[in-house]
Motif scaffolding. Structure first.
Motif, PDB file in Angstrom:
ATOM      1  N   LYS A 144       0.843  -1.211   0.000  1.00  0.00           N
ATOM      2  CA  LYS A 144       0.000   0.000   0.000  1.00  0.00           C
ATOM      3  C   LYS A 144       0.874   1.256   0.000  1.00  0.00           C
ATOM      4  N   THR A 145       1.947   1.230   0.770  1.00  0.00           N
ATOM      5  CA  THR A 145       2.849   2.371   0.885  1.00  0.00           C
ATOM      6  C   THR A 145       3.689   2.573  -0.367  1.00  0.00           C
ATOM      7  N   ASN A 146       4.148   1.460  -0.965  1.00  0.00           N
ATOM      8  CA  ASN A 146       5.020   1.523  -2.137  1.00  0.00           C
ATOM      9  C   ASN A 146       4.512   0.533  -3.193  1.00  0.00           C
ATOM     10  N   PRO A 147       3.522   0.921  -3.995  1.00  0.00           N
ATOM     11  CA  PRO A 147       2.897   0.007  -4.954  1.00  0.00           C
ATOM     12  C   PRO A 147       3.870  -0.646  -5.946  1.00  0.00           C
ATOM     13  N   GLU A 148       5.008  -0.021  -6.217  1.00  0.00           N
ATOM     14  CA  GLU A 148       5.970  -0.584  -7.178  1.00  0.00           C
ATOM     15  C   GLU A 148       6.527  -1.934  -6.733  1.00  0.00           C
ATOM     16  N   ILE A 149       6.587  -2.189  -5.420  1.00  0.00           N
ATOM     17  CA  ILE A 149       7.157  -3.457  -4.955  1.00  0.00           C
ATOM     18  C   ILE A 149       6.217  -4.634  -5.198  1.00  0.00           C
ATOM     19  N   ALA A 150       5.007  -4.362  -5.663  1.00  0.00           N
ATOM     20  CA  ALA A 150       4.044  -5.428  -5.947  1.00  0.00           C
ATOM     21  C   ALA A 150       4.310  -6.110  -7.291  1.00  0.00           C
ATOM     22  N   LYS A 151       5.168  -5.538  -8.099  1.00  0.00           N
ATOM     23  CA  LYS A 151       5.414  -6.074  -9.446  1.00  0.00           C
ATOM     24  C   LYS A 151       6.490  -7.162  -9.389  1.00  0.00           C
ATOM     25  N   PHE A 152       6.114  -8.356  -9.866  1.00  0.00           N
ATOM     26  CA  PHE A 152       7.011  -9.513  -9.903  1.00  0.00           C
ATOM     27  C   PHE A 152       7.152 -10.008 -11.327  1.00  0.00           C
ATOM     28  N   ARG A 153       8.274 -10.617 -11.642  1.00  0.00           N
ATOM     29  CA  ARG A 153       8.500 -11.246 -12.947  1.00  0.00           C
ATOM     30  C   ARG A 153       9.173 -12.589 -12.676  1.00  0.00           C
ATOM     31  N   PHE A 154       8.463 -13.665 -13.004  1.00  0.00           N
ATOM     32  CA  PHE A 154       8.993 -15.017 -12.820  1.00  0.00           C
ATOM     33  C   PHE A 154       9.450 -15.563 -14.162  1.00  0.00           C
ATOM     34  N   ASN A 155      10.391 -16.495 -14.137  1.00  0.00           N
ATOM     35  CA  ASN A 155      10.884 -17.068 -15.397  1.00  0.00           C
ATOM     36  C   ASN A 155      11.403 -18.478 -15.151  1.00  0.00           C
ATOM     37  N   ILE A 156      11.517 -19.211 -16.216  1.00  0.00           N
ATOM     38  CA  ILE A 156      12.134 -20.539 -16.199  1.00  0.00           C
ATOM     39  C   ILE A 156      13.058 -20.642 -17.403  1.00  0.00           C
ATOM     40  N   ARG A 157      13.964 -21.578 -17.360  1.00  0.00           N
ATOM     41  CA  ARG A 157      14.819 -21.927 -18.500  1.00  0.00           C
ATOM     42  C   ARG A 157      14.511 -23.371 -18.839  1.00  0.00           C
ATOM     43  N   ASN A 158      14.280 -23.654 -20.102  1.00  0.00           N
ATOM     44  CA  ASN A 158      13.883 -24.996 -20.522  1.00  0.00           C
ATOM     45  C   ASN A 158      14.855 -25.532 -21.554  1.00  0.00           C
ATOM     46  N   LYS A 159      15.134 -26.842 -21.481  1.00  0.00           N
ATOM     47  CA  LYS A 159      15.978 -27.528 -22.472  1.00  0.00           C
ATOM     48  C   LYS A 159      15.281 -28.809 -22.912  1.00  0.00           C
ATOM     49  N   TRP A 160      15.219 -28.983 -24.206  1.00  0.00           N
ATOM     50  CA  TRP A 160      14.661 -30.196 -24.775  1.00  0.00           C
ATOM     51  C   TRP A 160      15.689 -31.308 -24.658  1.00  0.00           C
ATOM     52  N   LYS A 161      15.238 -32.522 -24.292  1.00  0.00           N
ATOM     53  CA  LYS A 161      16.140 -33.664 -24.136  1.00  0.00           C
ATOM     54  C   LYS A 161      15.960 -34.705 -25.237  1.00  0.00           C
ATOM     55  N   GLY A 162      14.816 -34.721 -25.873  1.00  0.00           N
ATOM     56  CA  GLY A 162      14.523 -35.699 -26.909  1.00  0.00           C
ATOM     57  C   GLY A 162      13.078 -36.148 -26.792  1.00  0.00           C
ATOM     58  N   ALA A 163      12.458 -36.423 -27.941  1.00  0.00           N
ATOM     59  CA  ALA A 163      11.044 -36.815 -27.998  1.00  0.00           C
ATOM     60  C   ALA A 163      10.229 -35.842 -27.145  1.00  0.00           C
ATOM     61  N   GLY A 164       9.449 -36.344 -26.199  1.00  0.00           N
ATOM     62  CA  GLY A 164       8.621 -35.471 -25.364  1.00  0.00           C
ATOM     63  C   GLY A 164       9.304 -35.011 -24.092  1.00  0.00           C
ATOM     64  N   GLN A 165      10.558 -35.389 -23.901  1.00  0.00           N
ATOM     65  CA  GLN A 165      11.248 -35.041 -22.666  1.00  0.00           C
ATOM     66  C   GLN A 165      11.903 -33.668 -22.741  1.00  0.00           C
ATOM     67  N   ASN A 166      11.696 -32.892 -21.692  1.00  0.00           N
ATOM     68  CA  ASN A 166      12.407 -31.636 -21.531  1.00  0.00           C
ATOM     69  C   ASN A 166      12.480 -31.298 -20.054  1.00  0.00           C
ATOM     70  N   SER A 167      13.332 -30.360 -19.736  1.00  0.00           N
ATOM     71  CA  SER A 167      13.609 -30.030 -18.352  1.00  0.00           C
ATOM     72  C   SER A 167      13.651 -28.516 -18.189  1.00  0.00           C
ATOM     73  N   SER A 168      13.012 -28.024 -17.142  1.00  0.00           N
ATOM     74  CA  SER A 168      13.031 -26.587 -16.852  1.00  0.00           C
ATOM     75  C   SER A 168      13.708 -26.356 -15.507  1.00  0.00           C
ATOM     76  N   THR A 169      14.466 -25.276 -15.425  1.00  0.00           N
ATOM     77  CA  THR A 169      15.073 -24.899 -14.154  1.00  0.00           C
ATOM     78  C   THR A 169      14.448 -23.579 -13.690  1.00  0.00           C
ATOM     79  N   VAL A 170      14.303 -23.477 -12.380  1.00  0.00           N
ATOM     80  CA  VAL A 170      13.683 -22.320 -11.753  1.00  0.00           C
ATOM     81  C   VAL A 170      14.591 -21.848 -10.630  1.00  0.00           C
ATOM     82  N   ASN A 171      14.923 -20.569 -10.615  1.00  0.00           N
ATOM     83  CA  ASN A 171      15.663 -20.027  -9.488  1.00  0.00           C
ATOM     84  C   ASN A 171      15.397 -18.544  -9.340  1.00  0.00           C
TER      85      ASN A 171
END
Length: 190
Positions: free
Chosen positions: A27-54
């Protein structure tokens, strides 16, 4: 944003004092309410892939978790995968379940409502005619999702329904799935 406190009021495992402090900070500082999340994904083959989150951006600065999370994905054998992990549409159901549950629990805690247990089931229907481009009139994604919550709380039945509605009312994932969101993409050579 909230920080760990020596003594705090816990409701449903939620630090209600920290939650109230976070609300006041936003309420005091509305700018701190803004977040941006992300992942990194790598394909491994066929339907397999892996995402990392940090790392993510929130509360006005870049944030880093103490550990990186790895999300594995695959397809079941009947969809030509190796069935080594949940598939992406199952992850979507998980994201919806987790977000609706957390939203319900946090908002109940903010109202001082004790919840003893929550269990839920989520199921969705997909017709692969759309994915396989066999029928352009068939949606590629879920055609419908059904949710059932079981909640253990010492409240009247009418209030139990009100508690359950806190999930879809405040869940960012429910909002995203129900209302859609613009998705942009680019491609470049690896």
């Amino acid at each position: 944003m909230a920080t760990t406190q020596e003594s705090c009021t816990l409701v449903n495992g939620v630090n209600v004092d920290g939650l109230k402090a976070t609300i006041e900070a936003v309420k005091t500082n509305p700018e701190i309410a803004k977040f941006r999340f992300n992942i990194r994904n790598k394909w491994k083959g066929a339907g397999q892939n892996s995402s990392t989150v940090n790392e993510f951006f929130g509360a006005g600065q870049q944030q880093s978790r103490p550990q990186t999370f790895v999300l594995e994905a695959d397809e079941p054998a009947i969809l030509l995968g190796k069935d080594s992990a949940a598939n992406p549409v199952e992850y979507l159901l998980h994201a919806l379940a987790a977000c609706m549950t957390s939203s319900m629990v946090y908002h109940a805690a903010a109202r001082g409502i004790q919840i003893d247990a929550v269990e839920s089931s989520f199921e969705g229907d997909i017709d692969v005619h759309g994915f396989l481009d066999l029928n352009r009139n068939v949606r590629k994604g879920y055609q419908g999702i059904r949710v059932n919550f079981k909640i253990k709380a010492d409240v009247p039945d009418a209030q139990l329904q009100t508690i359950a509605q806190l999930g879809p009312r405040f869940s960012p994932v429910f909002d995203t799935v129900s209302n859609g969101v613009p998705v942009s993409f680019t491609a470049e050579r690896l």
